[in-house]
Scaffold this motif. Sequence first.
Motif, PDB file in Angstrom:
ATOM      1  N   PHE A  95       0.810  -1.214   0.000  1.00  0.00           N
ATOM      2  CA  PHE A  95       0.000   0.000   0.000  1.00  0.00           C
ATOM      3  C   PHE A  95       0.848   1.271   0.000  1.00  0.00           C
ATOM      4  O   PHE A  95       0.395   2.310  -0.483  1.00  0.00           O
ATOM      5  CB  PHE A  95      -1.002  -0.010   1.151  1.00  0.00           C
ATOM      6  CG  PHE A  95      -2.167  -0.906   0.857  1.00  0.00           C
ATOM      7  CD1 PHE A  95      -3.101  -0.559  -0.102  1.00  0.00           C
ATOM      8  CD2 PHE A  95      -2.298  -2.124   1.492  1.00  0.00           C
ATOM      9  CE1 PHE A  95      -4.158  -1.399  -0.410  1.00  0.00           C
ATOM     10  CE2 PHE A  95      -3.352  -2.962   1.200  1.00  0.00           C
ATOM     11  CZ  PHE A  95      -4.287  -2.609   0.245  1.00  0.00           C
ATOM     12  N   SER A  96       2.067   1.206   0.503  1.00  0.00           N
ATOM     13  CA  SER A  96       2.928   2.387   0.376  1.00  0.00           C
ATOM     14  C   SER A  96       3.344   2.593  -1.076  1.00  0.00           C
ATOM     15  O   SER A  96       3.465   3.734  -1.533  1.00  0.00           O
ATOM     16  CB  SER A  96       4.159   2.281   1.279  1.00  0.00           C
ATOM     17  OG  SER A  96       5.085   1.339   0.797  1.00  0.00           O
ATOM     18  N   ILE A  97       3.511   1.511  -1.826  1.00  0.00           N
ATOM     19  CA  ILE A  97       3.819   1.637  -3.256  1.00  0.00           C
ATOM     20  C   ILE A  97       2.623   2.232  -3.999  1.00  0.00           C
ATOM     21  O   ILE A  97       2.772   3.140  -4.820  1.00  0.00           O
ATOM     22  CB  ILE A  97       4.232   0.268  -3.842  1.00  0.00           C
ATOM     23  CG1 ILE A  97       5.620  -0.122  -3.340  1.00  0.00           C
ATOM     24  CG2 ILE A  97       4.213   0.299  -5.370  1.00  0.00           C
ATOM     25  CD1 ILE A  97       6.056  -1.510  -3.712  1.00  0.00           C
ATOM     26  N   VAL A  98       1.424   1.743  -3.696  1.00  0.00           N
ATOM     27  CA  VAL A  98       0.217   2.281  -4.339  1.00  0.00           C
ATOM     28  C   VAL A  98       0.054   3.763  -4.003  1.00  0.00           C
ATOM     29  O   VAL A  98      -0.212   4.590  -4.883  1.00  0.00           O
ATOM     30  CB  VAL A  98      -1.025   1.468  -3.912  1.00  0.00           C
ATOM     31  CG1 VAL A  98      -2.305   2.163  -4.347  1.00  0.00           C
ATOM     32  CG2 VAL A  98      -0.961   0.059  -4.468  1.00  0.00           C
ATOM     33  N   LEU A  99       0.250   4.127  -2.732  1.00  0.00           N
ATOM     34  CA  LEU A  99       0.111   5.527  -2.342  1.00  0.00           C
ATOM     35  C   LEU A  99       1.217   6.393  -2.929  1.00  0.00           C
ATOM     36  O   LEU A  99       0.992   7.583  -3.186  1.00  0.00           O
ATOM     37  CB  LEU A  99       0.080   5.647  -0.819  1.00  0.00           C
ATOM     38  CG  LEU A  99      -1.063   6.474  -0.267  1.00  0.00           C
ATOM     39  CD1 LEU A  99      -2.400   5.935  -0.730  1.00  0.00           C
ATOM     40  CD2 LEU A  99      -1.016   6.552   1.216  1.00  0.00           C
ATOM     41  N   THR A 100       2.393   5.835  -3.156  1.00  0.00           N
ATOM     42  CA  THR A 100       3.461   6.591  -3.815  1.00  0.00           C
ATOM     43  C   THR A 100       3.051   6.948  -5.237  1.00  0.00           C
ATOM     44  O   THR A 100       3.279   8.079  -5.689  1.00  0.00           O
ATOM     45  CB  THR A 100       4.769   5.779  -3.826  1.00  0.00           C
ATOM     46  OG1 THR A 100       5.138   5.468  -2.478  1.00  0.00           O
ATOM     47  CG2 THR A 100       5.890   6.550  -4.487  1.00  0.00           C
ATOM     48  N   ILE A 101       2.449   6.012  -5.930  1.00  0.00           N
ATOM     49  CA  ILE A 101       1.979   6.284  -7.295  1.00  0.00           C
ATOM     50  C   ILE A 101       0.882   7.354  -7.270  1.00  0.00           C
ATOM     51  O   ILE A 101       0.884   8.285  -8.084  1.00  0.00           O
ATOM     52  CB  ILE A 101       1.507   4.982  -7.971  1.00  0.00           C
ATOM     53  CG1 ILE A 101       2.700   4.041  -8.162  1.00  0.00           C
ATOM     54  CG2 ILE A 101       0.817   5.276  -9.298  1.00  0.00           C
ATOM     55  CD1 ILE A 101       2.336   2.640  -8.562  1.00  0.00           C
ATOM     56  N   ILE A 102      -0.040   7.251  -6.320  1.00  0.00           N
ATOM     57  CA  ILE A 102      -1.091   8.275  -6.177  1.00  0.00           C
ATOM     58  C   ILE A 102      -0.463   9.624  -5.854  1.00  0.00           C
ATOM     59  O   ILE A 102      -0.862  10.662  -6.398  1.00  0.00           O
ATOM     60  CB  ILE A 102      -2.111   7.849  -5.097  1.00  0.00           C
ATOM     61  CG1 ILE A 102      -2.905   6.645  -5.581  1.00  0.00           C
ATOM     62  CG2 ILE A 102      -3.039   9.003  -4.738  1.00  0.00           C
ATOM     63  CD1 ILE A 102      -3.779   6.015  -4.520  1.00  0.00           C
ATOM     64  N   HIS A 103       0.531   9.628  -5.003  1.00  0.00           N
ATOM     65  CA  HIS A 103       1.248  10.849  -4.638  1.00  0.00           C
ATOM     66  C   HIS A 103       1.864  11.489  -5.882  1.00  0.00           C
ATOM     67  O   HIS A 103       1.801  12.717  -6.064  1.00  0.00           O
ATOM     68  CB  HIS A 103       2.344  10.500  -3.632  1.00  0.00           C
ATOM     69  CG  HIS A 103       2.415  11.389  -2.441  1.00  0.00           C
ATOM     70  ND1 HIS A 103       2.680  12.723  -2.523  1.00  0.00           N
ATOM     71  CD2 HIS A 103       2.269  11.131  -1.122  1.00  0.00           C
ATOM     72  CE1 HIS A 103       2.700  13.243  -1.312  1.00  0.00           C
ATOM     73  NE2 HIS A 103       2.450  12.287  -0.441  1.00  0.00           N
ATOM     74  N   GLN A 104       2.484  10.684  -6.735  1.00  0.00           N
ATOM     75  CA  GLN A 104       3.099  11.207  -7.957  1.00  0.00           C
ATOM     76  C   GLN A 104       2.058  11.820  -8.887  1.00  0.00           C
ATOM     77  O   GLN A 104       2.305  12.849  -9.514  1.00  0.00           O
ATOM     78  CB  GLN A 104       3.874  10.103  -8.682  1.00  0.00           C
ATOM     79  CG  GLN A 104       5.130   9.698  -7.974  1.00  0.00           C
ATOM     80  CD  GLN A 104       5.839   8.546  -8.648  1.00  0.00           C
ATOM     81  OE1 GLN A 104       5.206   7.649  -9.198  1.00  0.00           O
ATOM     82  NE2 GLN A 104       7.161   8.568  -8.605  1.00  0.00           N
TER      83      GLN A 104
END
Length: 171
Positions: A95-104
Amino acid sequence: MKNRFRWSIVIIALLSGIVGIISRNYANMFKIEGFGLALEGYLLFASITLGFFGTCISILASFINTNIIQDILQTKTYKYDFILIAGVTVFTGFFSIVLTIIHQIMIVNTSLSIEFQRNINGLWSFLAVSYLLYLSLFIVVAFFIFLRAGETDEVQAPIITKVRTDPFSKK
């Protein structure tokens, strides 16, 4: 892996929560120049370490016949702690990877409300710090298992009940 690791899980969650709250309330990372590059670096790091984590799990699975792994699987507290650490690490990493993509995506899209950006920023900070700390805890636990397994245990030989003398017979 006794109760000290259970307390570590709670302490990591509390520390990560504090970082997430501070990040949400006091740090506007969207205004920091170069934050997009930092997100790309974190995305690369988290993806690689999540792969490393999967490799560690498969290596531990290959040691399934050692006495120490059998002890862990037969002892309820050890089994529960190990599964909990592994599960929380996978959850926070993914989920940190998914949120990193959303952050980008949010960095590029400037029309989003600042409140929404701050919420995502706090949640991302919480998950990123949690993942790094849980991964560290898992590595420590895995090393304890590897070191203990290497010192005291041998791989159990399979029990052969019937030996064929003719390899081409159909019996």
